[in-house]
Design an enzyme around this catalytic site. Structure first.
Site, PDB file in Angstrom:
ATOM      1  N   ASP A  39      33.573  47.237  32.263  1.00 13.71           N
ATOM      2  CA  ASP A  39      34.719  47.896  31.631  1.00 13.71           C
ATOM      3  C   ASP A  39      34.296  48.747  30.429  1.00 13.71           C
ATOM      4  OD1 ASP A  39      36.217  46.181  33.370  1.00 13.71           O
ATOM      5  OD2 ASP A  39      36.222  44.618  31.839  1.00 13.71           O
ATOM      6  N   GLU A 246      45.300  48.999  36.987  1.00 10.76           N
ATOM      7  CA  GLU A 246      44.792  48.603  35.666  1.00 10.76           C
ATOM      8  C   GLU A 246      43.856  49.687  35.147  1.00 10.76           C
ATOM      9  OE1 GLU A 246      42.733  44.894  36.442  1.00 10.76           O
ATOM     10  OE2 GLU A 246      41.137  45.876  37.555  1.00 10.76           O
TER      11      GLU A 246
HETATM   12  O1  FUB Z   1      36.951  42.564  32.997  1.00 14.22           O
HETATM   13  C1  FUB Z   1      38.114  41.879  33.317  1.00 14.22           C
HETATM   14  C2  FUB Z   1      39.060  42.780  34.031  1.00 14.22           C
HETATM   15  O2  FUB Z   1      38.475  43.270  35.229  1.00 14.22           O
HETATM   16  C3  FUB Z   1      39.442  44.040  33.301  1.00 14.22           C
HETATM   17  O3  FUB Z   1      40.306  43.834  32.225  1.00 14.22           O
HETATM   18  C4  FUB Z   1      39.984  44.817  34.423  1.00 14.22           C
HETATM   19  O4  FUB Z   1      40.213  46.162  34.155  1.00 14.22           O
HETATM   20  C5  FUB Z   1      38.907  44.592  35.480  1.00 14.22           C
HETATM   21  O5  FUB Z   1      37.826  45.450  35.326  1.00 14.22           O
END
Ligand code: FUB
Length: 345
Positions: A39, A246
């Site tokens: 991320d 997301e």
């Molecule tokens: O790293 C945990 C979660 O996985 C992140 O918050 C999301 O965007 C995904 O990449």
């Protein structure tokens, strides 16, 4: 070659084929391999690149549909003089044990700078297991950061991304469905545990709110950020190769606002273009095709006249929750659309 040698050789080849997704090689190499990172939110501060990633670990937590296996406990910031130079791991910048309100799971963070202070924005589950977004400050881009005692009022869910507009205003985008819990919120009110969004429903949307002058609170109620198709319609949940899941990120190019995000279960990074930070944003296409691993999460940053995409995959571990950050150049077409990147050569 004996049969034994042949079988060892074919096993090795098979292993390589598996690692690289049916014989394909990823377009770029992991930036670091001594720790797992994901991320990546990249920023240029004082002429250097700082990457604010999640710090993946194998905490031994069982995999579940809510992403319990992403059980991260601290943040470490990476820095580099340029996109091609050596990467420095600057050690622990914030540990969950120093965040009073947080219970578990430090997920994708972002950072910002204003008036001599660096701000680290991060999601974590509170003691009731509800995702909130916190802020921590430091005089240095690499920390250590000191967390505020409470999460930012009016924030929820995951994946904060703070965008600084040309007029110096800062906006926070946030949200993520499924394990990110966005579906549990309606009109900024917590609805309790709910099912994941269903196919016939309108897709959930990321949220935006303007940050206060001190960067530690929201000056308005969070609003939905509309992502529409060319006809002006919102996506339905079953348009899951295009709808928001997301990892929102906003950057500006030639006066237009680009909102990019992950489509989660179809694993694309898509983008949409708008005329102001609040949107609406019109869907334009794919920035990055699916990578190795389930999650796809990125940031986009300019450095010395070029644009770079920071992202992650699971090239090193082959495990969903143990990822490694990467970078590659991103290019625009003359009409301002983004040239789609394949994640394999
Ligand atoms: O790293 C945990 C979660 O996985 C992140 O918050 C999301 O965007 C995904 O990449």
């Amino acid at each position: 070659m004996s049969n034994h040698k042949i079988s060892i050789a074919s096993l090795l080849i098979l292993n390589v084929l598996n690692t690289f997704g049916q014989g394909k090689t990823p377009i770029s190499k992991p930036l670091v391999s001594h720790i797992y990172t994901a991320d990546p939110s990249a920023h240029v501060f004082n002429g250097k690149i700082y990457i604010y990633p999640s710090h993946d670990i194998d905490a031994g937590t069982k995999e579940d549909d809510e992403g319990g296996h992403f059980d991260m406990k601290d943040y470490r910031i990476l820095s580099m003089d340029s996109p091609t130079s050596k990467v420095k791991d600057n050690g622990v910048a914030l540990d969950i044990k120093n965040v009073k309100w947080a219970g578990r799971q430090m997920w994708a963070p972002d950072a910002a700078y204003k008036n001599g202070t660096y701000f680290l924005y991060f999601p974590a589950k509170d003691k009731e297991d509800i995702f909130r977004i916190g802020v921590a400050t430091s005089k240095s881009p690499i920390g250590p950061f000191k967390a505020e005692p409470e999460p930012i009022k009016g924030t929820y869910s995951i994946d904060p991304a703070v965008f600084k507009d040309s007029d110096e205003n800062h906006y926070m985008y946030f949200g993520g469905i499924w394990g990110g819990q966005l579906q549990r919120w309606k009109d900024n009110q917590y609805q309790g545990k709910t099912d994941n969004p269903k196919k016939g429903e309108v897709a959930r949307l990321p949220r935006i709110a303007k940050l206060s002058a001190d960067m530690k609170s929201l000056v308005e109620e969070a609003k939905e950020v509309k992502i529409i198709d060319e006809k002006g319609n919102l996506f339905m949940e079953n348009n899951n190769d295009k709808r928001f899941f997301e990892a929102a990120w906003v950057h500006k190019y030639k006066g237009k606002y680009y909102l990019s995000y992950s489509t989660g279960d179809t694993h694309n990074i898509c983008y949409a273009i708008g005329d102001n930070p609040y949107g609406p944003f019109t869907y334009k296409g794919i920035v990055l095709k699916p990578v190795l691993g389930w999650t796809n999460h990125h940031s986009i940053v300019d450095f010395k006249g070029k644009t770079y995409l920071y992202y992650h995959d699971t090239e090193i571990s082959g495990k969903t929750h143990l990822r490694n950050v990467k970078a590659t150049e991103l290019k625009y077409n003359i009409d301002g659309t983004i040239q789609t990147l394949e994640s394999f050569k």
